[in-house]
Design an enzyme around this catalytic site. Structure first.
Site, PDB file in Angstrom:
ATOM      1  N   LYS A 104       0.841  -1.209   0.000  1.00  0.00           N
ATOM      2  CA  LYS A 104       0.000   0.000   0.000  1.00  0.00           C
ATOM      3  C   LYS A 104       0.872   1.254   0.000  1.00  0.00           C
ATOM      4  O   LYS A 104       0.600   2.215  -0.719  1.00  0.00           O
ATOM      5  CB  LYS A 104      -0.943  -0.020   1.214  1.00  0.00           C
ATOM      6  CG  LYS A 104      -2.001  -1.123   1.098  1.00  0.00           C
ATOM      7  CD  LYS A 104      -2.800  -1.325   2.367  1.00  0.00           C
ATOM      8  CE  LYS A 104      -3.739  -2.516   2.221  1.00  0.00           C
ATOM      9  NZ  LYS A 104      -4.536  -2.803   3.419  1.00  0.00           N
ATOM     10  N   GLN A 156      -4.432  -1.238   9.549  1.00  0.00           N
ATOM     11  CA  GLN A 156      -4.373  -2.599   9.014  1.00  0.00           C
ATOM     12  C   GLN A 156      -4.966  -3.594  10.012  1.00  0.00           C
ATOM     13  O   GLN A 156      -4.618  -3.593  11.188  1.00  0.00           O
ATOM     14  CB  GLN A 156      -2.907  -2.966   8.678  1.00  0.00           C
ATOM     15  CG  GLN A 156      -2.736  -4.295   7.972  1.00  0.00           C
ATOM     16  CD  GLN A 156      -3.361  -4.342   6.581  1.00  0.00           C
ATOM     17  OE1 GLN A 156      -3.462  -3.332   5.885  1.00  0.00           O
ATOM     18  NE2 GLN A 156      -3.801  -5.509   6.172  1.00  0.00           N
ATOM     19  N   ASP A 195     -11.094   2.697   3.923  1.00  0.00           N
ATOM     20  CA  ASP A 195     -11.354   1.248   3.872  1.00  0.00           C
ATOM     21  C   ASP A 195     -12.858   0.949   3.836  1.00  0.00           C
ATOM     22  O   ASP A 195     -13.256  -0.168   3.547  1.00  0.00           O
ATOM     23  CB  ASP A 195     -10.776   0.567   5.115  1.00  0.00           C
ATOM     24  CG  ASP A 195      -9.361   0.044   4.899  1.00  0.00           C
ATOM     25  OD1 ASP A 195      -9.111  -0.533   3.827  1.00  0.00           O
ATOM     26  OD2 ASP A 195      -8.530   0.204   5.805  1.00  0.00           O
TER      27      ASP A 195
END
Ligand code: GUN
Length: 281
Positions: free
Chosen positions: A51, A95, A118
């Site tokens: 990422k 994450q 997200d």
């Protein structure tokens, strides 16, 4: 048989996004993504690295916050509060999974919904549910983009999703229902899985179990999307599907790696630009 080449489509998308970043920079807007990793889970470290690399490729500023496994929930919350008000940060990515001692829901709810690229926050999941999304969840949106690129019909098809996670299975079932697919959401406790796989036009598997789908379980010309990511003792990565044998029966199939993974990242970058535009323009 056609390979659903996620790497290629993700590269095409990133090229377009790069142009968009240039446009924003001309308006003195520099998109920024904060990447928060807790602990040193090997898989998470790899995902996060990919990422950050994508940000770098596109000219998006990335702010890395790699915290030690024993960080307290309070410290993590304090970091997120700072990122929520930081004008240079337009997207915040924590994450998952987080270490067990941290309340994941509490952390997700602390992220400003405007920066939740997200699409994990309840407000954004709610908006998605109502078919008025602020962001699209990365992996499900990546899968839809890939199916669209290869002109795979969704409406009216029998689609079997295996795996009911908040990140993939559940939001994907919603999005496919909105596109008029007939969706079955199966999971690891589903009985007679083979009966269901054999009648599916499209199978999307996100379980994390190598060899879950074998050639005897699928019908001729099925479309296979493999979200599984399994590493064997030699470090070789495979999905949930017996690729070699199933690819001889399928009309379309994603490789692992090089299928869904790169698409997830491309959508994450797209969402970061959406967040930047929403906050700055
Ligand atoms: N863990 C597994 N997939 C994801 C994802 O798409 N985003 C984050 N933040 N964590 C994950």
């Amino acid at each position: 048989m056609v390979i659903l080449d996620g790497k290629k489509l993700a590269d095409e998308m990133k090229t377009e996004l790069k142009t968009e970043v240039f446009g924003l920079k001309e308006k003195n807007i520099l998109p920024g993504l904060a990447v928060v990793l807790v602990g040193d889970d090997e898989a998470s470290r790899i995902y996060v690295r990919h990422k950050e690399k994508a940000c770098h490729e596109l000219g998006i500023q990335s702010f890395s916050h790699h915290l030690l496994e024993n960080v307290s929930e309070k410290e993590l919350l304090n970091l997120i509060f700072k990122l929520n008000t930081d004008k240079k940060v337009h997207g915040i990515l924590v994450q998952l999974p987080l270490p067990k001692y941290i309340n994941e829901t509490k952390i997700i709810e602390s992220i400003s919904p405007e920066k939740d690229i997200d699409c994990f926050h309840p407000e954004n999941i709610g908006k998605l549910f109502l078919n008025e999304p602020r962001f699209l969840p990365c992996t499900p949106a990546g899968i839809l983009a890939l199916l669209k690129k290869y002109r795979i019909e969704i409406s009216g098809r029998d689609i079997l999703i295996i795996g009911k996670s908040n990140i993939v299975g559940k939001p994907l079932s919603l999005m496919l229902s909105n596109l008029n697919a007939t969706v079955t959401l199966a999971h690891i406790k589903t009985k007679n899985l083979k009966e269901k796989t054999l009648s599916a036009d499209i199978i999307i598997t996100a379980v994390g179990r190598p060899g879950l789908i074998t050639a005897d379980m699928v019908k001729q010309d099925v479309v296979i999307v493999d979200v599984g990511m399994n590493r064997d003792v030699n470090g070789k990565i495979s999905g949930d599907v017996d690729f070699e044998k199933v690819s001889k029966i399928a009309s379309h199939i994603t490789p692992v790696p090089g299928g869904v993974g790169p698409m997830t990242i491309a959508i994450l970058m797209k969402n970061t630009l959406t967040a930047t535009k929403n906050l700055c323009e």
